[in-house]
Enzyme design. Structure first.
Site, PDB file in Angstrom:
ATOM      1  N   ASP A  60       0.823  -1.210   0.000  1.00  0.00           N
ATOM      2  CA  ASP A  60       0.000   0.000   0.000  1.00  0.00           C
ATOM      3  C   ASP A  60       0.859   1.262   0.000  1.00  0.00           C
ATOM      4  OD1 ASP A  60      -2.396   1.402   2.420  1.00  0.00           O
ATOM      5  OD2 ASP A  60      -1.939   1.924   0.335  1.00  0.00           O
TER       6      ASP A  60
ATOM      7  N   SER B  78      -0.817  15.782 -11.893  1.00  0.00           N
ATOM      8  CA  SER B  78      -1.103  15.345 -13.256  1.00  0.00           C
ATOM      9  C   SER B  78      -1.340  16.583 -14.113  1.00  0.00           C
ATOM     10  CB  SER B  78      -2.348  14.445 -13.249  1.00  0.00           C
ATOM     11  OG  SER B  78      -2.829  14.226 -14.570  1.00  0.00           O
TER      12      SER B  78
HETATM   13  C1  LIG Z   1     -13.364   7.010  -0.380  1.00  0.00           C
HETATM   14  C2  LIG Z   1     -12.037   6.276  -0.529  1.00  0.00           C
HETATM   15  C3  LIG Z   1     -12.215   4.810  -0.147  1.00  0.00           C
HETATM   16  C4  LIG Z   1     -10.901   4.063  -0.196  1.00  0.00           C
HETATM   17  C5  LIG Z   1      -9.877   4.772   0.681  1.00  0.00           C
HETATM   18  N1  LIG Z   1      -8.658   4.032   0.608  1.00  0.00           N
HETATM   19  C6  LIG Z   1      -8.231   3.340   1.614  1.00  0.00           C
HETATM   20  O1  LIG Z   1      -8.778   3.361   2.687  1.00  0.00           O
HETATM   21  C7  LIG Z   1      -7.014   2.523   1.332  1.00  0.00           C
HETATM   22  N2  LIG Z   1      -6.951   1.396   2.246  1.00  0.00           N
HETATM   23  C8  LIG Z   1      -5.874   0.964   2.895  1.00  0.00           C
HETATM   24  C9  LIG Z   1      -6.263  -0.084   3.663  1.00  0.00           C
HETATM   25  N3  LIG Z   1      -7.551  -0.292   3.467  1.00  0.00           N
HETATM   26  C10 LIG Z   1      -7.977   0.641   2.572  1.00  0.00           C
HETATM   27  C11 LIG Z   1      -9.662   6.196   0.253  1.00  0.00           C
HETATM   28  C12 LIG Z   1     -10.971   6.948   0.326  1.00  0.00           C
END
Ligand SMILES: C[C@H]1CC[C@H](NC(=O)Cn2ccnc2)CC1
Length: 330
Positions: free
Chosen positions: A35, A199
């Site tokens: 991640d 970007s």
């Molecule tokens: C609305 C979005 C939803 C997805 C979100 N991404 C995360 O939470 C990344 N993540 C890491 C571990 N579990 C998930 C960013 C915001």
């Protein structure tokens, strides 16, 4: 040194991509979600509340001859999707793609939230963001990348994610057989600790490219692509029957819809996301209504180039003294 590890989508929607990570002596292999949007290496473990473990592989520090408790250290993470986990800290030997950190901080979960419990394909995360995002107390612990960077032939790792098939993360080397054309590099702002870049614009289908600065993060740990309202509305205006659904919490359309490609700019280069990547998945199993792979970032507060975008590119995460991102088509 350099190395490479295969990464596979955990399901047919490419919801996340896992890698095998070897921890301890003898090796305990867990499937972790690499991640770039966070900076904790945490695992399901023998210390995790039993009712919160559901099919995951666990790390048992007491079975590793090289594990050491970090006395007094704790950690707690909360992600953008409101998922959480927390626990205590050990150090142990960690190997990824043949590269070993001999004393890696392994954050051992004592508790995890429901969305982690219900995902039996992910045994934890291996954060590859900047150390400033690490949650350990009373002091932050270095990421795996930070621990190995000094031993790498080049201070980089690369992401080659693919749709519905195995890709790879490489460490210490840029494999030019994995992309076409050339790499275009863009500056990274490491505040507050994401791989944050600008970007240079976007294009929808065959329409003219719009040159405009779009600040966002390259986040392998987020499934979808989240951009500003104006871009997202312009995209779905080309999809007949698309709507922004309160019921499903985002843009939906008929699964049979034809979706235009989406282009995003990096400097003078352009990365094309096939329209098919933006047909993310049915809103519920078997439904003819599909949820879009491009969604609105307003409620998040930052644009996120998640897996929907990353799997259209070969991406270099350059951790040199001046961090930068390299992008190429493939
Ligand atoms: C609305 C979005 C939803 C997805 C979100 N991404 C995360 O939470 C990344 N993540 C890491 C571990 N579990 C998930 C960013 C915001």
């Amino acid at each position: 040194t350099s190395g490479s590890v295969a990464t596979s989508p955990i399901d047919s929607s490419d919801d996340a991509y896992s890698i095998p990570v070897s921890i301890g002596t003898p090796a305990q292999v867990l499937n972790l979600d690499l991640d770039t949007g966070s900076s904790d290496l945490w695992v399901f473990s023998s210390l995790t509340t039993a009712s919160e473990v559901n099919g995951q592989n666990i790390y048992t520090p007491s079975k590793s001859s090289t594990s050491k408790l970090v006395s007094g250290a704790t950690w707690k993470v909360k992600y953008g999707d409101e998922s959480t986990s927390s626990g205590v800290v050990y150090t142990d030997k960690v190997t990824v793609g043949g590269i070993t950190a001999s004393s890696q901080a392994v954050e051992v979960a004592k508790t995890v939230s429901a969305s982690f419990t219900s995902n039996s394909d992910i045994d934890g995360l291996i954060g590859m963001g900047f150390d400033s995002l690490n949650s350990a107390k009373p002091s932050a612990v270095p990421t795996f990348f930070d621990n190995i960077i000094g031993n790498l032939d080049s201070p980089v790792f690369t992401a080659d994610l693919k749709h519905n098939k195995a890709g790879s993360y490489d460490f210490g080397v840029i494999d030019s057989s994995k992309y076409t054309g050339s790499l275009t590099y863009v500056a990274v702002d490491t505040d507050p600790g994401y791989w944050k870049f600008t970007s240079s614009g976007y294009g929808i289908g065959s329409a003219a490219f719009k040159s405009t600065s779009v600040v966002g993060i390259a986040d392998t740990g987020t499934t979808l692509l989240y951009l500003d309202t104006a871009i997202v509305k312009a995209y779905y205006a080309t999809v007949s029957g698309a709507s922004n659904s309160a019921t499903y919490g985002g843009w939906v359309f008929k699964c049979s819809a034809t979706l235009p490609n989406f282009v995003f700019g990096v400097g003078s280069a352009k990365i094309t996301i096939p329209g098919s990547y933006i047909n993310y998945s049915p809103v519920t199993t078997g439904s003819s209504t599909c949820f879009g792979g491009l969604q609105d970032s307003t409620d998040i507060g930052i644009n996120i180039f998640g897996d929907v975008a990353l799997k259209a590119a070969f991406v270099v995460f350059d951790g040199s003294d001046t961090p930068r991102l390299g992008w190429a088509s493939k």
